[in-house]
Scaffold this active site. Structure first.
Site, PDB file in Angstrom:
ATOM      1  N   GLY A  11       0.936   1.026 -10.613  1.00  0.00           N
ATOM      2  CA  GLY A  11       0.212   0.289  -9.578  1.00  0.00           C
ATOM      3  C   GLY A  11      -0.010   1.154  -8.348  1.00  0.00           C
ATOM      4  CE  LYS A  12       5.569   2.341  -4.910  1.00  0.00           C
ATOM      5  NZ  LYS A  12       6.810   3.044  -4.600  1.00  0.00           N
ATOM      6  CD  GLU A  36      14.151   4.596  -4.702  1.00  0.00           C
ATOM      7  OE1 GLU A  36      14.770   3.669  -4.144  1.00  0.00           O
ATOM      8  OE2 GLU A  36      12.961   4.511  -5.025  1.00  0.00           O
ATOM      9  CG  ASP A  66      11.004   3.864  -0.877  1.00  0.00           C
ATOM     10  OD1 ASP A  66      10.951   3.592  -2.091  1.00  0.00           O
ATOM     11  OD2 ASP A  66      11.954   3.526  -0.166  1.00  0.00           O
ATOM     12  CG  ASP A 145       0.474  -6.972  -4.918  1.00  0.00           C
ATOM     13  OD1 ASP A 145       1.073  -6.737  -3.850  1.00  0.00           O
ATOM     14  OD2 ASP A 145      -0.241  -6.129  -5.489  1.00  0.00           O
ATOM     15  NE  ARG A 171       1.442   2.031  -2.223  1.00  0.00           N
ATOM     16  CZ  ARG A 171       1.973   0.821  -2.492  1.00  0.00           C
ATOM     17  NH1 ARG A 171       1.200  -0.206  -2.765  1.00  0.00           N
ATOM     18  NH2 ARG A 171       3.281   0.665  -2.505  1.00  0.00           N
TER      19      ARG A 171
HETATM   20  P1  IMP Z   1       9.596   1.263  -4.562  1.00  0.00           P
HETATM   21  O1  IMP Z   1       8.747   1.697  -3.403  1.00  0.00           O
HETATM   22  O2  IMP Z   1       9.134   1.873  -5.844  1.00  0.00           O
HETATM   23  O3  IMP Z   1      11.064   1.412  -4.293  1.00  0.00           O
HETATM   24  O4  IMP Z   1       9.227  -0.257  -4.758  1.00  0.00           O
HETATM   25  C1  IMP Z   1       9.937  -1.312  -4.212  1.00  0.00           C
HETATM   26  C2  IMP Z   1       9.565  -2.606  -4.876  1.00  0.00           C
HETATM   27  O5  IMP Z   1       8.522  -3.200  -4.150  1.00  0.00           O
HETATM   28  C3  IMP Z   1       9.105  -2.480  -6.327  1.00  0.00           C
HETATM   29  O6  IMP Z   1       9.580  -3.564  -7.066  1.00  0.00           O
HETATM   30  C4  IMP Z   1       7.612  -2.542  -6.217  1.00  0.00           C
HETATM   31  O7  IMP Z   1       7.018  -3.115  -7.349  1.00  0.00           O
HETATM   32  C5  IMP Z   1       7.418  -3.413  -4.985  1.00  0.00           C
HETATM   33  N1  IMP Z   1       6.227  -2.995  -4.276  1.00  0.00           N
HETATM   34  C6  IMP Z   1       5.953  -1.783  -3.745  1.00  0.00           C
HETATM   35  N2  IMP Z   1       4.714  -1.775  -3.228  1.00  0.00           N
HETATM   36  C7  IMP Z   1       4.201  -3.003  -3.450  1.00  0.00           C
HETATM   37  C8  IMP Z   1       2.940  -3.591  -3.177  1.00  0.00           C
HETATM   38  O8  IMP Z   1       2.007  -2.979  -2.647  1.00  0.00           O
HETATM   39  N3  IMP Z   1       2.811  -4.875  -3.548  1.00  0.00           N
HETATM   40  C9  IMP Z   1       3.802  -5.581  -4.159  1.00  0.00           C
HETATM   41  N4  IMP Z   1       4.975  -5.083  -4.463  1.00  0.00           N
HETATM   42  C10 IMP Z   1       5.177  -3.787  -4.112  1.00  0.00           C
END
Ligand code: IMP
Length: 187
Positions: A11-12, A36, A66, A145, A171
Site C-alpha cells: 500500500g505504501k 524496528e 513510518d 483506512d 503521507r
Molecule cells: P508502519 O509504518 O509500517 O509501522 O505501519 C503502521 C501501521 O499503520 C500498519 O498497520 C499500517 O498498515 C498502518 N498504516 C500506515 N499508513 C497507513 C495509512 O496511510 N492508512 C492506514 N493505515 C496505515
C-alpha cells in the site's frame, strides 16, 4: 532521481510511487524489513532505520516510511504501536477498544526518512486530522483506512480514490515536503 522505497508494505509503495512519478522520479521497491526498535516516536524509528540501512550499505537514494494513527481519547494509542495493534487485534479490535468513547478525534502521522548518496539523512513529516468511525467502510487503501474519515470529508480514506487520499493524507503531505526539498537541492 531513482529512489529506492524500502518497505514490505504494498500500500505504501503504491501511494509513494504515484506521488513521485508525476514529478519525474523513478521509484522501485526494496523489500527489506528494517529491524524496528521499541521507541516512543515515529522519528526515532526512522532515525534508527536510516542508520541501519546506511551501515548495511543499502543502495541510496532511498526512502523509508513510518506511520501510525493516534487516537486522542486513548492518549495517542496505538500511535507508534499501530503496526503491532493492526497485526494482533486489527482495526476491528481497535473499534472494540473504542466502544463507548464519544470523542472519536484521531490523526494519522507519517514520517519519511531520506538517505542520500552522500550519506546525509533527512526527515519529512505529514499529518492528517479526522475521526475514527464506528464501523468498517470502503475497499480502497490499506491498514486503518476503512475506519478513518479525514476532516472535511464524509468518506473514509478507504472510500476515497487514491489521488483523493494522496491530496490530503499524512503521507501525501510528508511527500510534498520531501519533493520540495529534493527540488530545492536540484536532485
Ligand atoms: P508502519 O509504518 O509500517 O509501522 O505501519 C503502521 C501501521 O499503520 C500498519 O498497520 C499500517 O498498515 C498502518 N498504516 C500506515 N499508513 C497507513 C495509512 O496511510 N492508512 C492506514 N493505515 C496505515
Amino acid at each position: 532521481m531513482n529512489i529506492n522505497l524500502v518497505t514490505s508494505n504494498q500500500g505504501k509503495v503504491e501511494e509513494l510511487t504515484s506521488i513521485l512519478e508525476p514529478f519525474g522520479h523513478n521509484a522501485s521497491q526494496l523489500d527489506i524489513s528494517c529491524p524496528e526498535i521499541q521507541a516512543s516516536t515515529l522519528e526515532e524509528v526512522v532515525d534508527f532505520g536510516l542508520e541501519w540501512l546506511h551501515n548495511q550499505g543499502t543502495k541510496s537514494p532511498l526512502v523509508i516510511d513510518d506511520a501510525g494513527v493516534f487516537v486522542d481519547e486513548l492518549k495517542g494509542f496505538p500511535g507508534v504501536y499501530s503496526r503491532y495493534v493492526y497485526d494482533t487485534i486489527s482495526p476491528k479490535g481497535l473499534l472494540k477498544q473504542m466502544e463507548g468513547i464519544e470523542n472519536r478525534a484521531a490523526s494519522f502521522k507519517c514520517v519519511l526518512g531520506l538517505l542520500l548518496e552522500d550519506g546525509s539523512t533527512h526527515k519529512f513529516v505529514g499529518e492528517c486530522n479526522g475521526n475514527i468511525i464506528h464501523e468498517i467502510r470502503g475497499d480502497g487503501g490499506f491498514g486503518y483506512d476503512p475506519i478513518f474519515i479525514p476532516d472535511g470529508s464524509d468518506r473514509t480514506f478507504a472510500e476515497l480514490l487514491p489521488e483523493e487520499k494522496n491530496e490530503i493524507s499524512h503521507r501525501g503531505r510528508a511527500m510534498k515536503n520531501l519533493l520540495a526539498f529534493v527540488s530545492e537541492k536540484g536532485l
